[in-house]
Design a protein around this motif. Sequence first.
Motif, PDB file in Angstrom:
ATOM      1  N   UNK A  61      67.879  54.581  67.778  1.00 13.34           N
ATOM      2  CA  UNK A  61      66.588  54.746  67.099  1.00 13.34           C
ATOM      3  C   UNK A  61      66.623  55.976  66.190  1.00 13.34           C
ATOM      4  N   UNK A  62      67.166  57.064  66.713  1.00 12.17           N
ATOM      5  CA  UNK A  62      67.271  58.291  65.920  1.00 12.17           C
ATOM      6  C   UNK A  62      68.147  58.074  64.691  1.00 12.17           C
ATOM      7  N   UNK A  63      69.240  57.344  64.851  1.00 10.17           N
ATOM      8  CA  UNK A  63      70.134  57.073  63.720  1.00 10.17           C
ATOM      9  C   UNK A  63      69.430  56.229  62.671  1.00 10.17           C
ATOM     10  N   UNK A  64      68.644  55.242  63.117  1.00 10.87           N
ATOM     11  CA  UNK A  64      67.917  54.386  62.170  1.00 10.87           C
ATOM     12  C   UNK A  64      66.875  55.194  61.402  1.00 10.87           C
ATOM     13  N   UNK A  65      66.175  56.081  62.091  1.00  9.29           N
ATOM     14  CA  UNK A  65      65.182  56.920  61.428  1.00  9.29           C
ATOM     15  C   UNK A  65      65.870  57.866  60.449  1.00  9.29           C
ATOM     16  N   UNK A  66      66.981  58.449  60.877  1.00  7.12           N
ATOM     17  CA  UNK A  66      67.719  59.372  60.015  1.00  7.12           C
ATOM     18  C   UNK A  66      68.210  58.684  58.747  1.00  7.12           C
ATOM     19  N   UNK A  67      68.582  57.411  58.857  1.00  5.77           N
ATOM     20  CA  UNK A  67      69.123  56.674  57.718  1.00  5.77           C
ATOM     21  C   UNK A  67      68.034  56.110  56.806  1.00  5.77           C
ATOM     22  N   UNK A  68      66.797  56.060  57.285  1.00  9.93           N
ATOM     23  CA  UNK A  68      65.711  55.467  56.496  1.00  9.93           C
ATOM     24  C   UNK A  68      65.322  56.395  55.349  1.00  9.93           C
ATOM     25  N   UNK A  70      62.829  58.309  52.751  1.00  9.11           N
ATOM     26  CA  UNK A  70      61.530  58.939  52.983  1.00  9.11           C
ATOM     27  C   UNK A  70      60.372  57.987  52.730  1.00  9.11           C
ATOM     28  N   UNK A  71      60.461  57.174  51.668  1.00 10.10           N
ATOM     29  CA  UNK A  71      59.339  56.286  51.342  1.00 10.10           C
ATOM     30  C   UNK A  71      59.089  55.256  52.449  1.00 10.10           C
ATOM     31  N   UNK A  72      60.095  54.931  53.234  1.00  9.75           N
ATOM     32  CA  UNK A  72      59.911  54.002  54.356  1.00  9.75           C
ATOM     33  C   UNK A  72      59.275  54.698  55.554  1.00  9.75           C
ATOM     34  N   UNK A  73      59.434  55.996  55.651  1.00  9.01           N
ATOM     35  CA  UNK A  73      58.880  56.753  56.780  1.00  9.01           C
ATOM     36  C   UNK A  73      57.473  57.273  56.511  1.00  9.01           C
ATOM     37  N   UNK A  74      57.123  57.477  55.257  1.00  9.24           N
ATOM     38  CA  UNK A  74      55.816  58.040  54.919  1.00  9.24           C
ATOM     39  C   UNK A  74      54.629  57.272  55.491  1.00  9.24           C
ATOM     40  N   UNK A  75      54.642  55.943  55.529  1.00 10.93           N
ATOM     41  CA  UNK A  75      53.475  55.215  56.059  1.00 10.93           C
ATOM     42  C   UNK A  75      53.298  55.331  57.574  1.00 10.93           C
ATOM     43  N   UNK A  77      52.488  56.655  61.200  1.00 11.60           N
ATOM     44  CA  UNK A  77      51.443  57.566  61.631  1.00 11.60           C
ATOM     45  C   UNK A  77      51.672  58.135  63.030  1.00 11.60           C
ATOM     46  N   UNK A  78      52.648  57.579  63.747  1.00 14.99           N
ATOM     47  CA  UNK A  78      52.930  58.083  65.089  1.00 14.99           C
ATOM     48  C   UNK A  78      54.379  57.804  65.437  1.00 14.99           C
ATOM     49  N   UNK A  79      54.868  58.444  66.501  1.00 14.91           N
ATOM     50  CA  UNK A  79      56.237  58.194  66.943  1.00 14.91           C
ATOM     51  C   UNK A  79      56.395  56.739  67.362  1.00 14.91           C
ATOM     52  N   UNK A  80      55.334  56.152  67.894  1.00 17.15           N
ATOM     53  CA  UNK A  80      55.373  54.757  68.311  1.00 17.15           C
ATOM     54  C   UNK A  80      55.566  53.802  67.152  1.00 17.15           C
ATOM     55  N   UNK A  81      55.118  54.203  65.970  1.00 16.60           N
ATOM     56  CA  UNK A  81      55.289  53.373  64.765  1.00 16.60           C
ATOM     57  C   UNK A  81      56.726  53.403  64.265  1.00 16.60           C
ATOM     58  N   UNK A  82      57.441  54.439  64.653  1.00 22.68           N
ATOM     59  CA  UNK A  82      58.798  54.598  64.147  1.00 22.68           C
ATOM     60  C   UNK A  82      59.674  53.654  64.808  1.00 22.68           C
TER      61      UNK A  82
END
Length: 82
Positions: A61-68, A70-75, A77-82
């Motif tokens: 999960x951390x690797x997927x977030x790191x690779x995403x 910024x524009x995909x992460x901006x929307x 609103x919580x860790x659960x959404x990630x």
Amino acid sequence: MPISSNNRTSAARSGESVVASVGSDPQLRQKLDAAAGLDDVVSIAQAHGHSFSKATLLKAHAAAINAAPDHALEPLNSWGDA
């Protein structure tokens, strides 16, 4: 007992396999969407023949977030959404 690199690789492949299964199995997707936490996700995956630890799931999960981008992460609103 530490996990060998071979086991880690196998666990990572199993994690990738369950992700692929979710895309083709709406019932599995529904079960995972209803999961209350990591223990539930790991248990559901094991019931479907996939074996990996919570640590492996968190690292993926951390690797997927790191690779995403910024524009995909901006929307989000919580860790659960990630």
